[in-house]
Design a protein around this motif. Structure first.
Motif, short mmCIF file in Angstrom:
data_model
loop_
_atom_site.label_atom_id
_atom_site.label_comp_id
_atom_site.label_asym_id
_atom_site.label_seq_id
_atom_site.Cartn_x
_atom_site.Cartn_y
_atom_site.Cartn_z
N ASP A 88 53.61 68.72 40.34
CA ASP A 88 52.03 70.14 39.49
C ASP A 88 51.84 70.46 40.03
OD1 ASP A 88 51.32 68.08 37.26
OD2 ASP A 88 50.31 66.76 38.18
N HIS A 89 52.72 70.82 41.60
CA HIS A 89 52.31 72.50 42.14
C HIS A 89 53.57 73.11 43.49
CE1 HIS A 89 47.56 70.29 43.09
NE2 HIS A 89 48.54 69.49 43.55
N LEU A 90 55.17 71.84 42.55
CA LEU A 90 56.52 72.86 42.91
C LEU A 90 56.59 73.17 41.71
CD1 LEU A 90 57.60 70.56 46.63
CD2 LEU A 90 56.04 72.76 46.36
N GLY A 91 56.78 72.44 41.03
CA GLY A 91 57.07 73.12 39.66
C GLY A 91 58.03 71.53 39.41
N ARG A 92 58.55 71.08 38.39
CA ARG A 92 59.19 69.98 37.69
C ARG A 92 61.08 70.05 38.74
NH1 ARG A 92 54.27 68.34 36.34
NH2 ARG A 92 53.84 68.52 34.29
N SER A 132 60.01 59.80 42.99
CA SER A 132 59.31 61.16 43.05
C SER A 132 60.10 61.89 41.68
CB SER A 132 60.59 60.87 44.16
OG SER A 132 60.37 60.65 45.07
N ALA A 133 61.14 60.95 41.18
CA ALA A 133 61.46 62.07 39.83
C ALA A 133 60.43 61.05 38.77
CB ALA A 133 62.93 60.92 39.65
N MET A 134 60.14 59.98 38.92
CA MET A 134 59.82 59.73 37.67
C MET A 134 58.75 60.44 36.35
SD MET A 134 61.63 57.09 36.18
CE MET A 134 60.92 56.41 34.71
N ALA A 135 56.88 60.29 37.63
CA ALA A 135 56.31 61.38 36.91
C ALA A 135 56.66 62.51 37.34
CB ALA A 135 55.22 61.43 38.02
N ALA A 136 57.55 63.22 37.45
CA ALA A 136 57.92 64.55 37.12
C ALA A 136 59.04 64.79 36.41
CB ALA A 136 59.13 65.05 38.10
N VAL A 137 59.64 63.66 36.29
CA VAL A 137 60.49 63.68 34.30
C VAL A 137 59.70 63.74 33.21
CG1 VAL A 137 61.72 61.66 34.65
CG2 VAL A 137 62.53 63.38 33.52
N LEU A 343 47.22 62.86 26.80
CA LEU A 343 45.24 63.43 26.66
C LEU A 343 45.71 64.42 27.78
CD1 LEU A 343 43.85 60.92 25.52
CD2 LEU A 343 43.95 62.62 24.00
N ALA A 344 46.13 64.49 28.51
CA ALA A 344 46.14 65.25 30.02
C ALA A 344 46.33 66.03 29.75
CB ALA A 344 47.36 64.69 30.83
N ALA A 345 45.99 67.39 30.44
CA ALA A 345 46.34 69.27 30.52
C ALA A 345 47.86 68.77 31.41
CB ALA A 345 45.11 69.63 31.31
N SER A 346 48.91 70.00 31.42
CA SER A 346 49.89 69.67 31.83
C SER A 346 50.08 69.54 33.04
CB SER A 346 50.79 71.23 31.11
OG SER A 346 51.67 71.49 31.79
N GLY A 347 49.02 70.31 34.16
CA GLY A 347 49.20 69.99 35.14
C GLY A 347 48.56 69.35 35.66
N GLU A 348 48.09 68.06 35.05
CA GLU A 348 47.63 66.58 35.12
C GLU A 348 48.43 65.80 34.81
OE1 GLU A 348 42.58 67.56 33.88
OE2 GLU A 348 44.48 66.74 32.27
N ARG A 349 49.58 65.84 34.04
CA ARG A 349 50.47 64.51 33.35
C ARG A 349 51.17 63.99 34.78
NH1 ARG A 349 52.00 68.44 28.93
NH2 ARG A 349 50.50 68.51 27.12
N ALA A 350 51.86 64.88 35.81
CA ALA A 350 52.26 64.37 36.53
C ALA A 350 51.76 63.58 37.51
CB ALA A 350 53.17 65.34 37.47
N GLY A 351 50.58 63.53 37.82
CA GLY A 351 49.61 61.97 38.65
C GLY A 351 48.96 61.05 37.67
N VAL A 352 48.94 61.93 36.50
CA VAL A 352 48.81 60.64 35.15
C VAL A 352 50.04 59.02 35.66
CG1 VAL A 352 47.58 59.98 32.97
CG2 VAL A 352 46.56 61.48 34.26
#
Length: 432
Positions: A88-92, A132-137, A343-352
């Motif tokens: 969400d900070h560095l990019g996917r 590391s990858a699952m949330a980002a992808v 329901l999560a915004a783009s910048g929230e999705r990896a964390g959720v």
């Protein structure tokens, strides 16, 4: 409220940030991202049919197999907690490159492993890379296309688990160099995917806070509290089921079939995951709450049939029960994702997504390790399997009670017992 730093749910703006660079269209981006999930989960299940091969070569006890299985789950959890929000900070794309590099290292260690220490090291590196990858992808899939990305988030892990388990079993049984070939093939796949990530559009603008995001802490926006509270018990139940088939399934299947074939060792997990993948496609038109209720009922029914089949020695019944339970596995995974992630915004999705995956791997890892340790201590596989299965049924029953209570709450507030998320338009897949 949307994250003000998040890129809107379109690739137009992000693609425009890099003029002169060719980028994959949306459909190709979805295919590449889904293939990464498939290959990562295939790699995670590939060692399952090989444990007997390793045990015969190196002479370790079944407890060692449990430790290796548990080390992978712990590594995934650690990576989810530490690196789950960093994309969400560095990019996917940077996170995906790092994870693919880690998987490549793990495959090389697996291919050259000559003892338990190397096997354990490979599983830890593999777990860190996967976590590391699952949330980002997963977040990138929803960034590209909410509806199809949400579906791919549910289908791809199941397809990968099924593919890895069966392909590895067939290679072990029928092809030379069983301890090397499957890993070298996966290594080639990861190399191709790394090249593909070069052409993948970035869907998140880099933002400050990357180092701070490495401090493990739950990230759950207030508006997602209710969807996650509904979803978490279901995820615990269905992933405890996956842990059952991942840890005890190979031994149970070969015992029931009276065969040491590697194909039988991979059959339990393949049946579960394949049925789950099909169920996602069949149930995708139902409202998310209906999918979750169907899932827990299928887990209860299928696991009961599985336990009865273990007790009576009925091989076909064991696989039938596994397939029915697999419907619940797929439905629980898909329904849970539909309830929360869109329901999560783009910048929230990896964390959720990281939080959901953490719940899932806790549900899989802890019961599986305890079950494996119980088998080693008692030496009674059928009894341990029956107790494990009973615990899965109890978890599913608790999840069902929560879903029914929520349904009654909706009926009280809306005056209708059918109020639930719509079957289509998954961006509105939960009632706030």
């Amino acid at each position: 409220m949307k994250n003000p730093t998040a890129v809107p749910d379109t690739l137009t703006e992000s693609a425009a940030q890099a003029p002169g660079h060719r980028r994959l269209p949306n459909a190709a981006s979805l295919a590449l991202l889904a293939s990464i999930i498939v290959s990562f989960l295939a790699a995670s299940s590939a060692p399952t049919p090989l444990y007997a091969h390793y045990q015969a070569q190196w002479g370790f006890t079944p407890l060692t197999t449990t430790v290796v299985f548990g080390a992978y789950a712990i590594a995934v959890l650690a990576a989810l907690l530490v690196f789950g929000r960093i994309s969400d900070h560095l990019g996917r794309r940077p996170v995906l490159w790092a994870a693919l590099a880690g998987q490549a290292v793990a495959m090389l260690v697996f291919a050259d492993a000559g003892n338990v220490t190397a096997l354990l090291a490979a599983r830890i590196v593999q777990g860190l890379s996967t976590g590391s990858a699952m949330a980002a992808v997963g977040a990138a899939l929803v960034d590209v296309d909410r509806s199809r990305g949400t579906l791919a988030n549910a289908v791809a892990p199941l397809a990968g688990t099924a593919t890895g388990s069966l392909a590895s079993a067939l290679i072990v049984q029928y092809l030379p160099a069983p301890g090397r070939l499957v890993y070298l093939l996966l290594l080639a796949v990861f190399a191709l995917q790394a090249v593909g990530v070069l052409l993948l559009p970035e869907t998140v603008r880099p933002t400050p806070g990357a180092l701070a995001s490495l401090v493990p802490r739950p990230v759950l926006p207030r508006h997602l509290l209710r969807p996650v509270a509904i979803t978490a018990p279901v995820l615990l139940a269905v992933w405890a089921l996956a842990g059952f088939h991942g840890s005890l399934g190979p031994a149970l299947t070969t015992r029931l079939a009276h065969s040491d074939s590697a194909v039988y060792r991979g059959l339990s997990l393949f049946t579960l995951a394949a049925a789950a993948a099909v169920s996602v496609l069949l149930l995708r038109g139902l409202p998310a709450l209906a999918v979750l209720r169907t899932a827990v009922l299928a887990v209860i029914t299928g696991t009961a049939v599985t336990i009865a089949s273990i007790t009576t020695g009925w091989t076909a019944g064991f696989l039938i029960g596994t397939a029915v339970a697999g419907i619940g596995f797929g439905g629980g995974l898909h329904g849970g994702i539909r309830m929360v992630v869109p329901l999560a915004a783009s910048g929230e999705r990896a964390g959720v997504l990281s939080l959901l995956h953490t719940v899932s791997y806790l549900g899989m890892g802890i019961p599986a390790v305890l079950g494996g340790a119980a088998v080693v201590r008692s030496g009674d596989l059928p009894t341990t399997a029956a107790r494990y299965g009973t615990a899965v049924i109890a978890l599913a029953a608790l999840a069902l009670a929560g879903l029914l209570a929520y349904r009654r709450t909706l009926a009280h507030h809306t005056g209708t017992a059918t109020a639930s998320p719509p079957a289509t338009g998954t961006e509105h897949s939960c009632i706030g």
